[in-house]
Design an enzyme around this catalytic site. Structure first.
Site, PDB file in Angstrom:
ATOM      1  N   ASP A  41      42.197 -28.069  -7.540  1.00 50.78           N
ATOM      2  CA  ASP A  41      41.570 -26.818  -7.134  1.00 50.78           C
ATOM      3  C   ASP A  41      42.610 -25.688  -7.216  1.00 50.78           C
ATOM      4  O   ASP A  41      43.755 -25.850  -6.810  1.00 50.78           O
ATOM      5  CB  ASP A  41      41.022 -26.934  -5.710  1.00 50.78           C
ATOM      6  CG  ASP A  41      40.035 -25.817  -5.390  1.00 50.78           C
ATOM      7  OD1 ASP A  41      38.827 -26.104  -5.283  1.00 50.78           O
ATOM      8  OD2 ASP A  41      40.476 -24.649  -5.260  1.00 50.78           O
TER       9      ASP A  41
ATOM     10  N   HIS B  46      30.145 -29.973  -8.348  1.00 52.04           N
ATOM     11  CA  HIS B  46      31.531 -30.430  -8.252  1.00 52.04           C
ATOM     12  C   HIS B  46      31.748 -31.093  -6.905  1.00 52.04           C
ATOM     13  O   HIS B  46      31.214 -30.660  -5.893  1.00 52.04           O
ATOM     14  CB  HIS B  46      32.518 -29.271  -8.443  1.00 52.04           C
ATOM     15  CG  HIS B  46      32.228 -28.072  -7.601  1.00 52.04           C
ATOM     16  ND1 HIS B  46      31.251 -27.147  -7.951  1.00 52.04           N
ATOM     17  CD2 HIS B  46      32.754 -27.645  -6.440  1.00 52.04           C
ATOM     18  CE1 HIS B  46      31.209 -26.206  -7.030  1.00 52.04           C
ATOM     19  NE2 HIS B  46      32.108 -26.482  -6.082  1.00 52.04           N
TER      20      HIS B  46
END
Ligand code: 5GP
Ligand code: ZN
Length: 112
Positions: free
Chosen positions: A30, A99
């Site tokens: 991320d 996701h």
């Protein structure tokens, strides 16, 4: 889908720190980590959110969990990690390509 950030990352058009890739699934760090270990696992197929998962995608979504758990172990957090799917803007979903977040490396990770 042409105008989707995660489709572009899956296609290699936008760079990401990849942790795993095969023909169906991609995992990458991320960009704004909320825990010492924070990565995303996506299907390469454009699915909008958990509500958009069809019966034919069930196996693929199960694979996200298997691969994500494997990467969590490789990153030293097999003793405790949190899996999150946000569904819809109201829940905090900002990218509309499904996701799976995996967060670990601290107690009860997920301050968002
Ligand atoms: P959501 O809020 O939609 O569940 O989560 C989207 C996640 O994608 C956020 O945690 C955000 O930091 C991450 N993100 C957004 N843009 C990018 C990007 O361009 N690259 C990477 N690696 N992560 C991104
Ligand atoms: Zn997409």
């Amino acid at each position: 889908m042409t105008d989707c950030l995660f489709c572009k990352i899956a296609a290699g058009d936008i760079p990401a720190e990849k942790l795993y890739e095969d023909d169906e699934v991609l995992a990458f760090k991320d960009i704004a980590p909320q825990a010492p270990v924070h990565f995303l696992v996506i299907p390469k197929k454009h699915i909008v959110d958990p509500s958009d998962v069809s019966q034919e995608d069930e196996k693929l979504i199960g694979k996200l969990i298997r691969i994500g758990s494997q990467i969590a172990a490789e990153n030293g957090v097999s003793d405790g990690f949190r899996i999150i799917f946000n569904n819809g803007a109201k829940a905090g979903q900002a990218v509309f390509h499904i996701h799976m977040h995996i967060l670990g490396g601290k107690d009860r990770p997920w301050p968002m």
